[in-house]
Design a protein around this motif. Structure first.
Motif, PDB file in Angstrom:
ATOM      1  N   ALA A  86       0.830  -1.207   0.000  1.00  0.00           N
ATOM      2  CA  ALA A  86       0.000   0.000   0.000  1.00  0.00           C
ATOM      3  C   ALA A  86       0.863   1.255   0.000  1.00  0.00           C
ATOM      4  CB  ALA A  86      -0.929  -0.001   1.202  1.00  0.00           C
ATOM      5  N   GLY A  87       1.993   1.198   0.709  1.00  0.00           N
ATOM      6  CA  GLY A  87       2.887   2.346   0.732  1.00  0.00           C
ATOM      7  C   GLY A  87       3.402   2.686  -0.650  1.00  0.00           C
ATOM      8  N   GLY A  88       3.878   1.671  -1.379  1.00  0.00           N
ATOM      9  CA  GLY A  88       4.362   1.915  -2.733  1.00  0.00           C
ATOM     10  C   GLY A  88       3.270   2.435  -3.643  1.00  0.00           C
ATOM     11  N   PHE A  89       2.070   1.855  -3.529  1.00  0.00           N
ATOM     12  CA  PHE A  89       0.941   2.281  -4.361  1.00  0.00           C
ATOM     13  C   PHE A  89       0.562   3.733  -4.075  1.00  0.00           C
ATOM     14  CE2 PHE A  89      -3.633   2.926  -4.835  1.00  0.00           C
ATOM     15  CZ  PHE A  89      -3.831   2.555  -6.161  1.00  0.00           C
ATOM     16  N   LEU A  90       0.435   4.071  -2.799  1.00  0.00           N
ATOM     17  CA  LEU A  90       0.019   5.428  -2.438  1.00  0.00           C
ATOM     18  C   LEU A  90       1.060   6.473  -2.833  1.00  0.00           C
ATOM     19  CD1 LEU A  90      -1.593   4.765   1.065  1.00  0.00           C
ATOM     20  CD2 LEU A  90      -2.773   5.446  -1.027  1.00  0.00           C
ATOM     21  N   ILE A  91       2.346   6.139  -2.674  1.00  0.00           N
ATOM     22  CA  ILE A  91       3.401   7.074  -3.080  1.00  0.00           C
ATOM     23  C   ILE A  91       3.313   7.338  -4.582  1.00  0.00           C
ATOM     24  CG2 ILE A  91       5.894   7.394  -3.297  1.00  0.00           C
ATOM     25  CD1 ILE A  91       6.162   5.628  -0.764  1.00  0.00           C
ATOM     26  N   GLU A  92       3.111   6.261  -5.342  1.00  0.00           N
ATOM     27  CA  GLU A  92       3.064   6.371  -6.804  1.00  0.00           C
ATOM     28  C   GLU A  92       1.909   7.241  -7.273  1.00  0.00           C
ATOM     29  OE1 GLU A  92       4.199   5.350 -10.831  1.00  0.00           O
ATOM     30  OE2 GLU A  92       5.245   5.077  -8.929  1.00  0.00           O
TER      31      GLU A  92
ATOM     32  N   ASP B 206      17.885   1.766  -9.380  1.00  0.00           N
ATOM     33  CA  ASP B 206      19.082   1.787 -10.221  1.00  0.00           C
ATOM     34  C   ASP B 206      19.404   0.471 -10.922  1.00  0.00           C
ATOM     35  OD1 ASP B 206      19.360   4.379  -9.363  1.00  0.00           O
ATOM     36  OD2 ASP B 206      20.792   3.891  -7.783  1.00  0.00           O
ATOM     37  N   ILE B 207      18.971  -0.665 -10.348  1.00  0.00           N
ATOM     38  CA  ILE B 207      19.361  -1.968 -10.911  1.00  0.00           C
ATOM     39  C   ILE B 207      18.201  -2.633 -11.643  1.00  0.00           C
ATOM     40  CG2 ILE B 207      20.200  -4.294 -10.364  1.00  0.00           C
ATOM     41  CD1 ILE B 207      21.753  -3.028  -8.028  1.00  0.00           C
ATOM     42  N   LEU B 208      17.038  -2.703 -10.977  1.00  0.00           N
ATOM     43  CA  LEU B 208      15.897  -3.400 -11.565  1.00  0.00           C
ATOM     44  C   LEU B 208      14.962  -2.468 -12.319  1.00  0.00           C
ATOM     45  CD1 LEU B 208      15.123  -5.715  -8.498  1.00  0.00           C
ATOM     46  CD2 LEU B 208      16.490  -6.251 -10.521  1.00  0.00           C
ATOM     47  N   LYS B 209      15.143  -1.142 -12.157  1.00  0.00           N
ATOM     48  CA  LYS B 209      14.380  -0.122 -12.890  1.00  0.00           C
ATOM     49  C   LYS B 209      12.865  -0.336 -12.774  1.00  0.00           C
ATOM     50  CE  LYS B 209      18.365   1.230 -14.654  1.00  0.00           C
ATOM     51  NZ  LYS B 209      19.054   2.453 -14.202  1.00  0.00           N
ATOM     52  N   SER B 210      12.379  -0.530 -11.543  1.00  0.00           N
ATOM     53  CA  SER B 210      10.974  -0.908 -11.356  1.00  0.00           C
ATOM     54  C   SER B 210      10.084   0.216 -10.829  1.00  0.00           C
ATOM     55  CB  SER B 210      10.882  -2.103 -10.398  1.00  0.00           C
ATOM     56  OG  SER B 210      11.442  -1.777  -9.149  1.00  0.00           O
ATOM     57  N   GLY B 211      10.652   1.341 -10.380  1.00  0.00           N
ATOM     58  CA  GLY B 211       9.848   2.457  -9.918  1.00  0.00           C
ATOM     59  C   GLY B 211       9.219   2.222  -8.555  1.00  0.00           C
ATOM     60  N   ALA B 212       8.315   3.130  -8.154  1.00  0.00           N
ATOM     61  CA  ALA B 212       7.717   3.074  -6.813  1.00  0.00           C
ATOM     62  C   ALA B 212       6.820   1.855  -6.633  1.00  0.00           C
ATOM     63  CB  ALA B 212       6.918   4.351  -6.546  1.00  0.00           C
ATOM     64  N   ASN B 213       6.061   1.476  -7.680  1.00  0.00           N
ATOM     65  CA  ASN B 213       5.219   0.289  -7.566  1.00  0.00           C
ATOM     66  C   ASN B 213       6.063  -0.955  -7.360  1.00  0.00           C
ATOM     67  OD1 ASN B 213       2.549   1.071  -7.571  1.00  0.00           O
ATOM     68  ND2 ASN B 213       2.413   1.179  -9.802  1.00  0.00           N
ATOM     69  N   GLY B 214       7.153  -1.056  -8.112  1.00  0.00           N
ATOM     70  CA  GLY B 214       8.063  -2.186  -7.944  1.00  0.00           C
ATOM     71  C   GLY B 214       8.708  -2.176  -6.577  1.00  0.00           C
TER      72      GLY B 214
ATOM     73  N   ASN C 228       9.479  -4.659  -1.410  1.00  0.00           N
ATOM     74  CA  ASN C 228       9.473  -4.515   0.046  1.00  0.00           C
ATOM     75  C   ASN C 228       8.551  -5.536   0.704  1.00  0.00           C
ATOM     76  OD1 ASN C 228      11.273  -2.553   1.001  1.00  0.00           O
ATOM     77  ND2 ASN C 228       9.957  -0.883   0.357  1.00  0.00           N
ATOM     78  N   ALA C 229       7.481  -5.870   0.004  1.00  0.00           N
ATOM     79  CA  ALA C 229       6.510  -6.816   0.561  1.00  0.00           C
ATOM     80  C   ALA C 229       6.885  -8.268   0.314  1.00  0.00           C
ATOM     81  CB  ALA C 229       5.127  -6.541  -0.040  1.00  0.00           C
ATOM     82  N   ALA C 230       7.839  -8.524  -0.577  1.00  0.00           N
ATOM     83  CA  ALA C 230       8.110  -9.894  -1.029  1.00  0.00           C
ATOM     84  C   ALA C 230       8.470 -10.843   0.106  1.00  0.00           C
ATOM     85  CB  ALA C 230       9.223  -9.876  -2.079  1.00  0.00           C
ATOM     86  N   SER C 231       9.417 -10.441   0.958  1.00  0.00           N
ATOM     87  CA  SER C 231       9.818 -11.333   2.044  1.00  0.00           C
ATOM     88  C   SER C 231       8.683 -11.547   3.031  1.00  0.00           C
ATOM     89  CB  SER C 231      11.056 -10.777   2.768  1.00  0.00           C
ATOM     90  OG  SER C 231      10.775  -9.522   3.342  1.00  0.00           O
TER      91      SER C 231
ATOM     92  N   ILE D  61       3.732  11.832  -1.382  1.00  0.00           N
ATOM     93  CA  ILE D  61       4.208  11.642  -0.012  1.00  0.00           C
ATOM     94  C   ILE D  61       3.246  12.203   1.030  1.00  0.00           C
ATOM     95  CG2 ILE D  61       6.007  12.386   1.604  1.00  0.00           C
ATOM     96  CD1 ILE D  61       7.992  12.110  -0.749  1.00  0.00           C
ATOM     97  N   LYS D  62       2.725  13.409   0.792  1.00  0.00           N
ATOM     98  CA  LYS D  62       1.940  14.055   1.843  1.00  0.00           C
ATOM     99  C   LYS D  62       0.640  13.313   2.137  1.00  0.00           C
ATOM    100  CE  LYS D  62       0.150  17.499  -1.452  1.00  0.00           C
ATOM    101  NZ  LYS D  62       0.121  18.944  -1.771  1.00  0.00           N
ATOM    102  N   TRP D  63      -0.027  12.799   1.098  1.00  0.00           N
ATOM    103  CA  TRP D  63      -1.282  12.082   1.351  1.00  0.00           C
ATOM    104  C   TRP D  63      -1.025  10.681   1.891  1.00  0.00           C
ATOM    105  CZ3 TRP D  63      -4.880  15.247   2.097  1.00  0.00           C
ATOM    106  CH2 TRP D  63      -4.976  16.430   1.356  1.00  0.00           C
ATOM    107  N   THR D  64       0.111  10.094   1.535  1.00  0.00           N
ATOM    108  CA  THR D  64       0.485   8.809   2.132  1.00  0.00           C
ATOM    109  C   THR D  64       0.708   8.975   3.630  1.00  0.00           C
ATOM    110  OG1 THR D  64       1.549   8.148   0.057  1.00  0.00           O
ATOM    111  CG2 THR D  64       2.107   6.880   2.017  1.00  0.00           C
ATOM    112  N   LEU D  65       1.381  10.057   4.016  1.00  0.00           N
ATOM    113  CA  LEU D  65       1.581  10.346   5.445  1.00  0.00           C
ATOM    114  C   LEU D  65       0.244  10.532   6.161  1.00  0.00           C
ATOM    115  CD1 LEU D  65       4.606  12.816   5.671  1.00  0.00           C
ATOM    116  CD2 LEU D  65       4.374  10.615   6.854  1.00  0.00           C
ATOM    117  N   THR D  66      -0.679  11.191   5.510  1.00  0.00           N
ATOM    118  CA  THR D  66      -1.998  11.417   6.108  1.00  0.00           C
ATOM    119  C   THR D  66      -2.709  10.097   6.375  1.00  0.00           C
ATOM    120  OG1 THR D  66      -2.169  13.527   4.921  1.00  0.00           O
ATOM    121  CG2 THR D  66      -4.196  12.604   5.818  1.00  0.00           C
TER     122      THR D  66
END
Length: 411
Positions: free
Chosen positions: A168-174, A256-264, A269-272, A178-183
């Motif tokens: 959800a964090g990655g989705f909301l940032i994308e 820088d390596i996988l070039k996946s952006g905020a959604n990636g 981050n959730a994978a593990s 930032i400000k509405w994710t913090l809210t």
């Protein structure tokens, strides 16, 4: 001890309220961790700056942890839980200032970064208290026969909320910034408090002032050091995750390596946690019956091998699968370690033991984040992750050789 029926513990309404509140607040914390890593890296473009987030939190958290254990054991736990909850609301609320007023107040990237570090320093103090409170409340809410099942469900709740929070964090940032994710994060922390209000008070068996602070702290620490199974399990976790944690560098890999952006970023981050969630949910239905000590050592070594694979991978979905598998192995480790600590700790020192336990956890996670940032700066991101995974495998082998009580541990 006769095992309880799977999920029977969830019939306990108070336990459900505790888990629901924890689910919501951990989800908020994981969203915050995802946001801060992304925010700081976008401001600085320096992997080391991500490591400083962990250092900012772990210094006060570790410094206050032993005293926090004394306070938890000597005071009413529900009240402490709510105080910590609202302290987070206030502190995270301060981050809305640079998020909403950056343009009007002309903050520089470095000023925002230092402000974030300062706020996280004070959340570290709150974390020293809130971390051990929830697990210390569980044994007084559920029957002893249901305790192993309750511990597994508690860990499953933690991991499911972590998955939801990171994603959800990655989705909301994308999509919302930032400000509405913090809210949203602040709203979730407030929501968690509603469930904590429904809990019954848990008063201490000690009279106020009956036990001196230093004597109280010494009692908890000495119990850990004389119980080799607990000490071995905690040391294994601390050093393995300290060197093997690749999560802190995920913003760098994603960018820088996988070039996946905020959604990636959110999915990585959730994978593990996805892997851990799968295995812990399985263990809540089909628990481990024997050789838990040997299993613990094996899964930690396997975790290290997965981190090596992640560091070497240049393909997004292969990296994702290595992290999922590492989470599955770590999930088994979490259940075994949590059960060992709870079953071998008497009620009257549970807060102190769990607070000392939190030092090991925070040292492995937040100091691991700092170590990852420093190693990445010195060795490069990929090499630092591979070296860390290798050290994790070596640590698991060493603990297996030198701690026979842990190796032979069964419950």
């Amino acid at each position: 001890m006769i095992p309880s029926l799977p999920l029977k513990t969830l019939q306990n309404v108070e336990f459900r309220n505790l888990l629901t509140g924890r689910f919501v607040i951990v989800m908020a914390f994981r969203m915050l961790a995802t946001l801060l890593g992304w925010w700081v890296y976008q401001l600085t473009k320096d992997p080391f700056s991500i490591g400083l987030i962990g250092l900012s939190e772990v210094i006060p958290a570790v410094s206050c942890a032993l005293y926090a254990g004394h306070v938890i054991d000597m005071n009413e736990k529900k009240k402490l839980l709510l105080i910590c909850n609202y302290a987070y609301v206030f502190l995270i609320g301060l981050l809305l200032i640079p998020a909403f007023l950056n343009v009007e107040l002309h903050f520089s990237g470095h000023q925002i970064t230092y402000f974030i570090y300062t706020v996280i320093f004070f959340t570290g103090i709150a974390r020293a208290f809130i971390g051990p409170i929830v697990p210390s409340m569980i044994p007084q809410i559920v029957q002893k026969i249901n305790l192993p099942n309750a511990i597994t469900l508690n860990q499953a709740t933690f991991l499911i909320s972590s998955v939801c929070g990171h994603a959800a964090g990655g989705f909301l940032i994308e999509f919302y910034g930032i400000k509405w994710t913090l809210t949203v994060i602040i709203g979730l922390i407030i929501l968690a408090s509603f469930f904590f209000w429904k809990l019954k008070p848990q008063f201490s068996s000690h009279k106020k002032g009956e036990v001196k602070v230093m004597e109280s702290i010494k009692e908890g620490v000495s119990y850990i050091f004389k119980t080799k199974e607990i000490l071995g399990a905690l040391c294994l976790d601390m050093f393995a995750v300290l060197f093997g944690g690749a999560v802190a560098m995920i913003p760098v890999f994603a960018t820088d390596i996988l070039k996946s952006g905020a959604n990636g970023l959110g999915l990585l981050n959730a994978a593990s946690d996805i892997g851990s969630m799968i295995i812990i949910t399985t263990l809540s239905i089909v628990p481990l019956r024997k050789n838990q000590g040997k299993v613990l050592l094996a899964v930690v070594a396997g975790f290290g091998l997965c981190i090596i694979g992640f560091g070497l991978s240049e393909y997004y979905w292969l990296s994702f699968m290595f992290l999922v598998l590492s989470g599955m192995l770590d999930g088994i480790s979490v259940v075994i370690r949590g059960t060992i600590v709870q079953l071998k700790t008497p009620d009257h020192i549970r807060g102190r033991v769990l607070s000392a336990n939190s030092i090991f956890i925070m040292s492995s996670n937040e100091m691991g984040q700092f170590e990852s940032g420093l190693a990445a700066k010195l060795l490069g991101v990929v090499k630092s992750v591979v070296v860390g995974g290798t050290l994790t495998v070596m640590i698991a082998a060493s603990v297996g050789v030198f701690n026979s009580k842990l190796r032979k541990m069964q419950y």
